[in-house]
Enzyme design. Structure first.
Site, mmCIF file in Angstrom:
data_model
loop_
_atom_site.group_PDB
_atom_site.id
_atom_site.type_symbol
_atom_site.label_atom_id
_atom_site.label_comp_id
_atom_site.label_asym_id
_atom_site.label_seq_id
_atom_site.Cartn_x
_atom_site.Cartn_y
_atom_site.Cartn_z
ATOM 1 N N HIS A 56 0.864 -1.187 0.000
ATOM 2 C CA HIS A 56 0.000 0.000 0.000
ATOM 3 C C HIS A 56 0.900 1.236 0.000
ATOM 4 C CE1 HIS A 56 -3.958 1.933 1.608
ATOM 5 N NE2 HIS A 56 -3.219 2.828 0.987
ATOM 6 N N HIS B 6 6.377 4.034 4.206
ATOM 7 C CA HIS B 6 6.728 2.604 4.350
ATOM 8 C C HIS B 6 7.109 2.062 2.980
ATOM 9 C CE1 HIS B 6 2.401 2.802 3.696
ATOM 10 N NE2 HIS B 6 2.157 3.045 4.959
ATOM 11 N N GLU C 129 -2.612 -1.688 -3.155
ATOM 12 C CA GLU C 129 -3.713 -0.927 -2.571
ATOM 13 C C GLU C 129 -3.389 0.558 -2.602
ATOM 14 O OE1 GLU C 129 -5.098 -4.059 0.937
ATOM 15 O OE2 GLU C 129 -4.041 -2.214 1.471
ATOM 16 N N HIS D 271 -7.995 -5.894 7.261
ATOM 17 C CA HIS D 271 -7.799 -4.864 8.271
ATOM 18 C C HIS D 271 -8.132 -5.404 9.662
ATOM 19 C CE1 HIS D 271 -6.672 -0.585 8.634
ATOM 20 N NE2 HIS D 271 -7.193 -0.735 9.835
#
Length: 237
Positions: free
Chosen positions: A43, A50, A70, A190
């Site tokens: 993501h 990150h 994502e 999630h």
């Protein structure tokens, strides 16, 4: 069995904390696949706090399972996806400053926008999934966007799981039932973890894929990455 796609953002977060290349994100993805995971999820965010855009490019040739990217479909994100051409793109409506994803799409309000974006990706043979709260009306409207799949946003399920499992899972069952009726594939992700994953899988029919990062990478600090991949896969059987 639903596929396990491992989100490796947290490995990149650890690397970025000190600079350099420890831990090695690319090697970690290769290891995760060799340990039995059926997919790699990333993501990338605009600030690259990150996963970096260059990581995504370097991952493309080494992901031999399923590559899932994502993100919020900004022009920068779309250019990256169209360049890399992953197996799947998951559209998430997170703001640039969001710590993590915190809501699904309003598929009624944003239907025209989503339909346009989804068509662009599908023309390049990229499967599209859109991040949704477990709301039946949003699932119904998702069908009209042309998406291939939905990803049920499971934070609310995880938060309520220990209080009342039946109530926690109920809206997800209703949303999944509607998705099945509409011939939409069902993903989820999630805050799924070793404690709540099996119950979710057992109660959501036709679940195709789960994307798990934070809990799985955290568990690997205690049990080791190879062991943890096996533990999560066992919850999905």
């Amino acid at each position: 069995m639903a596929k396990l796609s491992v989100n490796i953002n947290k490995i990149a977060t650890l690397r970025n904390a000190r600079g350099g290349n420890i831990p090695d994100v690319i090697q970690a993805a290769q290891d995760i696949q060799s340990f039995g995971a059926q997919g790699i999820t990333v993501h990338p965010r605009p600030d690259e706090r990150h996963i970096r855009y260059e990581d995504v490019r370097e991952l493309k040739p080494i992901v031999t399972t399923e590559f899932n990217i994502e993100g919020n479909p900004t022009s920068q994100f779309m250019d990256l996806v169209l360049e890399v051409k992953p197996h799947q793109v998951t559209l998430v409506p997170d703001l640039p400053e969001a710590i993590t994803s915190d809501s699904g799409w309003d598929t009624i309000k944003h239907q025209k926008f989503l339909r346009k974006i989804i068509e662009i990706f599908q023309k390049q043979n990229i499967r599209v999934s859109i991040f949704l709260d477990p709301i039946v009306d949003m699932v119904s409207a998702a069908k009209d966007t042309g998406t291939n799949r939905i990803e049920l946003y499971t934070e609310n399920y995880a938060r309520k799981y220990h209080k009342n499992q039946n109530k926690a899972i109920e809206p997800y069952q209703q949303a999944a039932k509607k998705a099945q009726e509409l011939n939409l594939g069902i993903n989820a992700g999630h805050d799924l973890d070793l404690e709540n994953l099996a119950y979710f899988k057992q109660n959501i029919g036709h679940l195709l894929e789960v994307s798990i990062g934070h809990a799985l990478i955290s568990d690997s600090l205690y049990f080791g990455l190879e062991n943890v991949i096996g533990m999560y896969l066992s919850r999905l059987q």
